[in-house]
Design an enzyme around this catalytic site. Structure first.
Site, short mmCIF file in Angstrom:
data_model
loop_
_atom_site.label_atom_id
_atom_site.label_comp_id
_atom_site.label_asym_id
_atom_site.label_seq_id
_atom_site.Cartn_x
_atom_site.Cartn_y
_atom_site.Cartn_z
N CYS A 48 -9.37 -7.25 1.88
CA CYS A 48 -9.66 -5.82 2.08
C CYS A 48 -11.15 -5.56 1.97
O CYS A 48 -11.64 -4.55 2.44
CB CYS A 48 -8.96 -4.98 1.03
SG CYS A 48 -7.26 -5.43 0.83
N HIS B 189 4.64 -10.17 2.25
CA HIS B 189 3.76 -11.18 2.86
C HIS B 189 2.94 -11.97 1.83
O HIS B 189 2.25 -12.92 2.18
CB HIS B 189 2.87 -10.57 3.95
CG HIS B 189 1.72 -9.73 3.48
ND1 HIS B 189 0.43 -10.21 3.42
CD2 HIS B 189 1.65 -8.44 3.08
CE1 HIS B 189 -0.39 -9.24 3.01
NE2 HIS B 189 0.33 -8.16 2.80
N GLN C 226 0.43 -8.95 -6.20
CA GLN C 226 -0.03 -10.34 -6.34
C GLN C 226 0.86 -11.16 -7.27
O GLN C 226 0.83 -12.38 -7.23
CB GLN C 226 -1.48 -10.37 -6.87
CG GLN C 226 -2.50 -9.85 -5.89
CD GLN C 226 -2.69 -10.76 -4.68
OE1 GLN C 226 -2.33 -11.94 -4.68
NE2 GLN C 226 -3.27 -10.22 -3.61
N THR D 201 0.84 -1.20 0.00
CA THR D 201 0.00 0.00 0.00
C THR D 201 0.87 1.25 0.00
O THR D 201 0.62 2.20 -0.76
CB THR D 201 -0.91 0.00 1.25
OG1 THR D 201 -1.73 -1.17 1.22
CG2 THR D 201 -1.77 1.24 1.32
N1 PLP Z 1 -2.06 -4.28 -4.19
C1 PLP Z 1 -2.65 -5.47 -4.38
C2 PLP Z 1 -2.96 -5.93 -5.78
C3 PLP Z 1 -2.96 -6.30 -3.30
O1 PLP Z 1 -3.55 -7.48 -3.49
C4 PLP Z 1 -2.65 -5.84 -1.99
C5 PLP Z 1 -3.01 -6.65 -0.79
O2 PLP Z 1 -3.86 -7.51 -0.84
C6 PLP Z 1 -2.03 -4.58 -1.84
C7 PLP Z 1 -1.75 -3.83 -2.96
C8 PLP Z 1 -1.66 -4.06 -0.49
O3 PLP Z 1 -0.49 -4.68 -0.01
P1 PLP Z 1 -0.15 -4.60 1.57
O4 PLP Z 1 -1.02 -5.61 2.24
O5 PLP Z 1 1.31 -4.97 1.64
O6 PLP Z 1 -0.40 -3.21 1.99
#
Ligand code: PLP
Length: 392
Positions: free
Chosen positions: A327, A201, A179, A72
């Site tokens: 999410c 992760h 992903q 993010t």
């Molecule tokens: N972008 C995508 C395509 C994701 O699937 C995710 C998390 O599921 C994120 C960004 C966010 O990543 P993070 O969990 O490291 O903030």
């Protein structure tokens, strides 16, 4: 009860080899990497190694990798870091209508600040077509951001082609590869990408550590100001254990990606075929083969409203899957904007089941799933038809 984890797009279990690589930084090797003494230098060395390992996964150079606290944050860093270099009227940004909220919410924020944003359409099988990008480009387009693989339907986007079109136009290209990283090859010496976001992760590494690839020579403004770590682009004392873990996870993915991807493709396709033969109303959502190796997204015609019940019933049997992305648990029961972007009506867009496989899943687990799922969909069908009869 046996527990089966089929939700690797939400997060992945840590690989024990990653845990081993991280442990010293929670005990003996506690130094601050900015310190000049022995303790600091041990920590500094771990960062140098982690950065090299992450860079190697991308065929990039270590000075092109900036560590962040998440995928993010990497997404925010690109969009905000490019936009603030321009006046809003001189900075048009293009993205797609089915990005992760880390992109879409940041774009909404930029729109409030006056930046024009265009959202590319998505085909019914979940692909962004290069032609739509050509049509959306403007003389003031500065940045195009399209994800490498979608988190809900798993479809792979033609990012090489999209990046070439963007570069010809003179704009910068970013891909959110959170992903895709570690699952499909993404080589910076072959792809004309300027920025790539990633998150440890999702590849059997730790939570709380991500990274942004920034191609050498590309300039952005920092989001976080302070002590000047990460070449001044991301100040804060580094997450040394996280970086060591991310590095190890990247090294394992580099070494094992091709054998692991073919294993996951055959496991995935066995599950899809098994479901389609045993559950006649099941349909696959997204492109049949332009998808991540371990990613399955299913709908059940006529039973779309039951997806959440099905997920909970599977959970009762010890099987973890999801109804969309982690999410979107905040918006449970709402139609998925990702499926709506693919042209599904709101009823169909409410009911999908996401099954995502990973490194430690086995054939035996797939067999168990193929026994349990048809039984559960059948019993839910009885409940659905009984409640319809009661209403009638
Ligand atoms: N972008 C995508 C395509 C994701 O699937 C995710 C998390 O599921 C994120 C960004 C966010 O990543 P993070 O969990 O490291 O903030």
């Amino acid at each position: 009860m046996e527990q089966i984890y089929f939700d690797h797009s939400a997060t992945t279990p840590l690989d024990p080899r990653v845990v081993d690589a991280m442990m010293p930084f929670y005990s003996a090797d506690f130094g601050n990497p900015s310190s000049l003494h022995w303790a600091g230098q041990q920590a500094r060395q771990a960062i140098v190694q982690g950065r090299q390992q992450v860079a190697d996964l991308f065929h990039a150079s270590p000075d092109e990798i900036i560590f962040t606290a998440s995928g993010t944050e990497a997404d925010n860093m690109v969009l905000m870091g490019v936009a603030v270099r321009y006046q809003p009227r001189d900075c048009h940004i293009i993205t797609s209508s089915f990005e992760h909220p880390a992109i879409l919410e940041t774009c909404k924020h930029l729109e409030k600040l006056g930046y024009p944003i265009s959202y590319l359409p998505v085909t019914p099988d979940g692909i962004i077509e290069p032609q739509s990008l050509r049509q959306a480009l403007r003389p003031t387009t500065r940045l195009v951001s399209v994800m490498a693989a979608n988190n809900v339907v798993g479809t792979l986007q033609p990012i090489g082609e999209l990046a070439r079109i963007t570069r010809e136009h003179g704009a910068l290209f970013h891909t959110d590869a959170v992903q895709a990283v570690g699952k499909i090859p993404l080589h910076m010496d072959a792809l004309p990408l300027d920025f790539v976001s990633m998150s440890a992760h999702k590849l059997h590494g730790p939570k709380g550590i991500g990274a942004l690839f920034i191609r050498r020579g590309t300039v952005i403004e920092p989001l976080i100001h302070g002590g000047g770590q990460e070449r001044g682009l991301r100040s804060a004392t580094e997450n040394v254990a996280g970086i060591a873990g991310f590095g190890k996870a990247a090294a394992i993915a580099s070494a094992e990606m091709s054998t692991e991807a073919s294993r996951l493709v055959s496991l995935r396709d066995r599950i899809i075929n098994g479901i389609q033969t045993q559950i006649p109303n099941a349909y696959l959502i997204g492109h049949p083969y332009k998808r991540l190796p371990g990613h399955i997204c299913l709908g059940f015609a006529g039973q779309e409203g039951e997806a959440m019940h099905l997920m909970l019933a599977l959970n009762e049997e010890g099987i973890a899957v999801s109804t969309g992305s982690a999410c979107s648990s905040h918006n449970a029961g709402q139609p998925s904007y990702i499926l709506m972007a693919m042209g599904m009506d709101p009823v169909r867009a409410r009911g999908s089941l996401r099954i995502t496989l990973g490194r430690f899943n086995t054939d035996l687990e797939a067999d168990t799933f193929l026994k349990v799922l048809p039984r559960l969909t059948e019993s839910l069908r009885h409940i659905t038809s009984r409640s319809f009869a009661a209403v009638a």
